[in-house]
Design a protein around this motif. Sequence first.
Motif, PDB file in Angstrom:
ATOM      1  N   SER A 166       0.828  -1.214   0.000  1.00  0.00           N
ATOM      2  CA  SER A 166       0.000   0.000   0.000  1.00  0.00           C
ATOM      3  C   SER A 166       0.857   1.257   0.000  1.00  0.00           C
ATOM      4  CB  SER A 166      -0.929   0.002   1.218  1.00  0.00           C
ATOM      5  OG  SER A 166      -0.199   0.225   2.424  1.00  0.00           O
ATOM      6  N   GLN A 167       2.109   1.127   0.424  1.00  0.00           N
ATOM      7  CA  GLN A 167       3.034   2.256   0.423  1.00  0.00           C
ATOM      8  C   GLN A 167       3.938   2.275  -0.820  1.00  0.00           C
ATOM      9  OE1 GLN A 167       5.087   3.077   4.121  1.00  0.00           O
ATOM     10  NE2 GLN A 167       3.413   2.229   5.356  1.00  0.00           N
ATOM     11  N   GLY A 168       3.607   1.422  -1.806  1.00  0.00           N
ATOM     12  CA  GLY A 168       4.346   1.442  -3.069  1.00  0.00           C
ATOM     13  C   GLY A 168       5.569   0.549  -3.117  1.00  0.00           C
ATOM     14  N   ILE A 169       5.685  -0.406  -2.179  1.00  0.00           N
ATOM     15  CA  ILE A 169       6.850  -1.297  -2.123  1.00  0.00           C
ATOM     16  C   ILE A 169       6.520  -2.624  -2.794  1.00  0.00           C
ATOM     17  CG2 ILE A 169       8.454  -2.500  -0.592  1.00  0.00           C
ATOM     18  CD1 ILE A 169       7.844  -0.323   1.519  1.00  0.00           C
ATOM     19  N   ASP A 170       7.345  -3.031  -3.736  1.00  0.00           N
ATOM     20  CA  ASP A 170       7.167  -4.329  -4.397  1.00  0.00           C
ATOM     21  C   ASP A 170       7.473  -5.461  -3.414  1.00  0.00           C
ATOM     22  OD1 ASP A 170       6.515  -3.090  -6.766  1.00  0.00           O
ATOM     23  OD2 ASP A 170       8.520  -3.278  -7.636  1.00  0.00           O
ATOM     24  N   CYS A 171       6.672  -6.523  -3.467  1.00  0.00           N
ATOM     25  CA  CYS A 171       6.846  -7.652  -2.549  1.00  0.00           C
ATOM     26  C   CYS A 171       6.795  -8.978  -3.293  1.00  0.00           C
ATOM     27  CB  CYS A 171       5.732  -7.659  -1.492  1.00  0.00           C
ATOM     28  SG  CYS A 171       5.752  -6.277  -0.337  1.00  0.00           S
ATOM     29  N   VAL A 172       7.613  -9.913  -2.831  1.00  0.00           N
ATOM     30  CA  VAL A 172       7.486 -11.300  -3.251  1.00  0.00           C
ATOM     31  C   VAL A 172       6.898 -12.058  -2.061  1.00  0.00           C
ATOM     32  CG1 VAL A 172       8.650 -13.366  -4.086  1.00  0.00           C
ATOM     33  CG2 VAL A 172       9.484 -11.105  -4.779  1.00  0.00           C
ATOM     34  N   LEU A 173       5.722 -12.642  -2.266  1.00  0.00           N
ATOM     35  CA  LEU A 173       5.021 -13.345  -1.203  1.00  0.00           C
ATOM     36  C   LEU A 173       5.296 -14.836  -1.332  1.00  0.00           C
ATOM     37  CD1 LEU A 173       1.588 -11.480  -1.487  1.00  0.00           C
ATOM     38  CD2 LEU A 173       3.648 -10.796  -0.235  1.00  0.00           C
ATOM     39  N   CYS A 174       5.969 -15.404  -0.339  1.00  0.00           N
ATOM     40  CA  CYS A 174       6.378 -16.811  -0.358  1.00  0.00           C
ATOM     41  C   CYS A 174       5.406 -17.603   0.514  1.00  0.00           C
ATOM     42  CB  CYS A 174       7.808 -16.963   0.152  1.00  0.00           C
ATOM     43  SG  CYS A 174       8.990 -15.886  -0.708  1.00  0.00           S
ATOM     44  N   HIS A 175       4.588 -18.413  -0.109  1.00  0.00           N
ATOM     45  CA  HIS A 175       3.503 -19.082   0.586  1.00  0.00           C
ATOM     46  C   HIS A 175       3.982 -20.267   1.411  1.00  0.00           C
ATOM     47  CE1 HIS A 175       0.170 -16.884  -1.421  1.00  0.00           C
ATOM     48  NE2 HIS A 175       1.109 -16.694  -2.333  1.00  0.00           N
ATOM     49  N   ASP A 176       3.218 -20.561   2.439  1.00  0.00           N
ATOM     50  CA  ASP A 176       3.507 -21.693   3.315  1.00  0.00           C
ATOM     51  C   ASP A 176       3.224 -22.999   2.566  1.00  0.00           C
ATOM     52  OD1 ASP A 176       3.750 -22.503   6.428  1.00  0.00           O
ATOM     53  OD2 ASP A 176       2.228 -23.756   5.467  1.00  0.00           O
ATOM     54  N   PRO A 177       4.074 -24.008   2.717  1.00  0.00           N
ATOM     55  CA  PRO A 177       3.905 -25.241   1.931  1.00  0.00           C
ATOM     56  C   PRO A 177       2.711 -26.097   2.338  1.00  0.00           C
ATOM     57  CG  PRO A 177       5.705 -25.493   3.494  1.00  0.00           C
ATOM     58  CD  PRO A 177       5.304 -24.044   3.535  1.00  0.00           C
ATOM     59  N   ILE A 178       2.205 -25.937   3.560  1.00  0.00           N
ATOM     60  CA  ILE A 178       1.075 -26.730   4.033  1.00  0.00           C
ATOM     61  C   ILE A 178      -0.235 -25.968   3.883  1.00  0.00           C
ATOM     62  CG2 ILE A 178       0.119 -28.050   5.966  1.00  0.00           C
ATOM     63  CD1 ILE A 178       2.783 -29.097   4.906  1.00  0.00           C
ATOM     64  N   ASN A 179      -0.228 -24.700   4.212  1.00  0.00           N
ATOM     65  CA  ASN A 179      -1.423 -23.856   4.108  1.00  0.00           C
ATOM     66  C   ASN A 179      -1.052 -22.615   3.311  1.00  0.00           C
ATOM     67  OD1 ASN A 179      -3.666 -22.288   4.368  1.00  0.00           O
ATOM     68  ND2 ASN A 179      -3.787 -22.388   6.603  1.00  0.00           N
ATOM     69  N   ALA A 180      -1.466 -22.581   2.051  1.00  0.00           N
ATOM     70  CA  ALA A 180      -1.074 -21.483   1.160  1.00  0.00           C
ATOM     71  C   ALA A 180      -1.692 -20.151   1.559  1.00  0.00           C
ATOM     72  CB  ALA A 180      -1.449 -21.822  -0.282  1.00  0.00           C
ATOM     73  N   ASP A 181      -2.687 -20.173   2.467  1.00  0.00           N
ATOM     74  CA  ASP A 181      -3.239 -18.910   2.960  1.00  0.00           C
ATOM     75  C   ASP A 181      -2.262 -18.216   3.906  1.00  0.00           C
ATOM     76  OD1 ASP A 181      -5.561 -19.201   1.528  1.00  0.00           O
ATOM     77  OD2 ASP A 181      -6.667 -20.141   3.177  1.00  0.00           O
ATOM     78  N   ARG A 182      -1.325 -18.976   4.432  1.00  0.00           N
ATOM     79  CA  ARG A 182      -0.284 -18.399   5.275  1.00  0.00           C
ATOM     80  C   ARG A 182       0.909 -17.987   4.401  1.00  0.00           C
ATOM     81  NH1 ARG A 182      -0.271 -20.342  10.933  1.00  0.00           N
ATOM     82  NH2 ARG A 182      -1.845 -21.986  11.228  1.00  0.00           N
ATOM     83  N   LEU A 183       1.723 -17.085   4.920  1.00  0.00           N
ATOM     84  CA  LEU A 183       2.985 -16.745   4.262  1.00  0.00           C
ATOM     85  C   LEU A 183       4.138 -17.263   5.103  1.00  0.00           C
ATOM     86  CD1 LEU A 183       2.387 -13.069   3.036  1.00  0.00           C
ATOM     87  CD2 LEU A 183       2.223 -15.190   1.722  1.00  0.00           C
ATOM     88  N   GLU A 184       5.134 -17.812   4.441  1.00  0.00           N
ATOM     89  CA  GLU A 184       6.326 -18.316   5.122  1.00  0.00           C
ATOM     90  C   GLU A 184       7.412 -17.246   5.154  1.00  0.00           C
ATOM     91  OE1 GLU A 184       8.986 -22.409   4.999  1.00  0.00           O
ATOM     92  OE2 GLU A 184       8.367 -21.509   3.098  1.00  0.00           O
ATOM     93  N   TYR A 185       7.555 -16.532   4.030  1.00  0.00           N
ATOM     94  CA  TYR A 185       8.543 -15.458   3.907  1.00  0.00           C
ATOM     95  C   TYR A 185       7.959 -14.347   3.042  1.00  0.00           C
ATOM     96  CZ  TYR A 185      11.900 -19.020   5.428  1.00  0.00           C
ATOM     97  OH  TYR A 185      12.551 -20.004   6.129  1.00  0.00           O
ATOM     98  N   VAL A 186       8.537 -13.161   3.177  1.00  0.00           N
ATOM     99  CA  VAL A 186       8.224 -12.032   2.296  1.00  0.00           C
ATOM    100  C   VAL A 186       9.534 -11.332   1.952  1.00  0.00           C
ATOM    101  CG1 VAL A 186       7.151  -9.749   2.130  1.00  0.00           C
ATOM    102  CG2 VAL A 186       5.870 -11.654   3.140  1.00  0.00           C
ATOM    103  N   LEU A 187       9.706 -11.022   0.681  1.00  0.00           N
ATOM    104  CA  LEU A 187      10.857 -10.252   0.233  1.00  0.00           C
ATOM    105  C   LEU A 187      10.381  -8.850  -0.129  1.00  0.00           C
ATOM    106  CD1 LEU A 187      13.890 -10.166  -0.558  1.00  0.00           C
ATOM    107  CD2 LEU A 187      13.181 -10.900  -2.853  1.00  0.00           C
ATOM    108  N   LEU A 188      10.895  -7.846   0.582  1.00  0.00           N
ATOM    109  CA  LEU A 188      10.531  -6.454   0.335  1.00  0.00           C
ATOM    110  C   LEU A 188      11.559  -5.805  -0.580  1.00  0.00           C
ATOM    111  CD1 LEU A 188       9.654  -5.262   3.975  1.00  0.00           C
ATOM    112  CD2 LEU A 188       8.071  -6.092   2.228  1.00  0.00           C
TER     113      LEU A 188
END
Length: 324
Positions: free
Chosen positions: A226-248
């Motif tokens: 929302s502040q204009g920062i690109d993100c890579v959203l790394c999903h959790d391997p068991i529950n994809a609704d969760r995130l395991e990692y984020v790269l800002l």
Amino acid sequence: MLEFNHFFAGSNTCRGFYGVFDSVFDLSRLNRLFILKGGPGVGKSSLMKRAAQYAEGLGLTVDRCHCSSDPESLDGIIIRSIGVALMDGTSPHSTDPVLPAAADEIINLGTGLDEEKLKVRRKALEALGFEIKKQFNASNLFSAAAESIRTAAGVNAEAHGSGEAENSFDAGEVFSLCSKKKNAPGNARHVFLSALTPEGIVSFLPDTGDAIPCGELKDTAFRAMSQGIDCVLCHDPINADRLEYVLLDGRIFLKAKDFDADARLCGIYGELIDISVSHLKNAKRLHSELEAPYIEAMDFSVCDAAFERIARFIEKQTALMPSL
């Protein structure tokens, strides 16, 4: 800038196979996407490995997208510097061209199959396909049970005051280090760095030193975008609704903060994941049996011709790159 050169585009999650192929193979970032079709055993993964080695021989960096049902196999490759990608476009991540010939195209390796050799084995092939589906369904059920235990463990830890420690993560300070778009939200890319596979949970974590623990990872990612920062959203391997990692901003690596779970619940969780994995192993073994008659019925000169075509395209795109 941090780029992930090994990753997954899907995982065998608690809700079945979950893929993010549209994001990983984003056509807006590519000059050409080759979508490989054909039955099991026709050489899709081998063709992609061959194309990757060829591109690397030209000095190009290749990203490898591994298959969650067999991490030694590939679901795709991406050569970002020239905007060329290959992907497996068959189930469970069937893909068709969006802009045929203009940006993406199908390469049907199935044209090399001898139909007469396979028709006589139809019933056996159907039976194997049915058994494979049963194994995946069983794996999903035990993954779902494991995820319910993980959720319960978090609730139990919070109730006993042993949940996540107070989050010392300072989002404002981290965001101030990132490049931001003006008057536009940041872009989101989706990927799996870890996947549930027949070998267990396999991870391709980059060598970045320690990731920064973050208590509200998903919320932090949305705030960053929302502040204009690109993100890579790394999903959790068991529950994809969760995130395991984020790269800002391609530079700052965040990870989900752990909580102190009850040892008994951790043990149950691990046992359920092990059972889930055992069914994935069964599915892989059965898939190898399914591949065998296709391999026998395949004329692999079709793969050779496809490789030559792809190699010439890679050469052409490489020649168009500006010299340094």
